[in-house]
Design a protein around this motif. Structure first.
Motif: not given
Length: 109
Positions: A72-77, A79-80, A85
């Motif tokens: 999972v991308s850093r940006a998605e992590l 947000a999740r 960021k």
């Protein structure tokens, strides 16, 4: 807004969520109360969150590390898990370092 007392079941749930690592503001949002009110009702619990962290708790940090290892991308992590960021990479580094240290200590026995 008129002041409304916190019921015993609400207080118990606040304490349970805090033990799980939820932030004061997040718990407050859940109950429609300010974080300061939540703090008043859970202050005696021995939960230590570093200033500026979301206090994800052991399970939350394990899920964060697992998601990162699953690609999972850093940006998605961010947000999740409700993180900035810029804090995702240092948090992952800290978790990986702690995991390595625990593994080394287990091997030393």
């Amino acid at each position: 807004m008129k002041w409304k007392p916190v019921s015993c079941p609400e207080r118990a749930r606040m304490r349970e969520l805090r033990k799980q690592g939820w932030s004061l503001d997040r718990i407050g949002d859940e109950f429609g109360r300010p974080g300061r009110t939540v703090h008043f009702h859970v202050a005696d619990i021995d939960v230590r969150c570093r200033p500026g962290t979301k206090g994800l708790g052991v399970n939350g940090y394990a899920r964060l590390l697992k998601a990162a290892e699953d690609g999972v991308s850093r940006a998605e992590l961010a947000a999740r898990f409700g993180l900035k960021k810029s804090s995702v990479s240092p948090t992952l580094s800290r978790l990986r370092r702690a995991r390595r240290q625990t593994a080394q200590e287990a091997c030393a026995c």
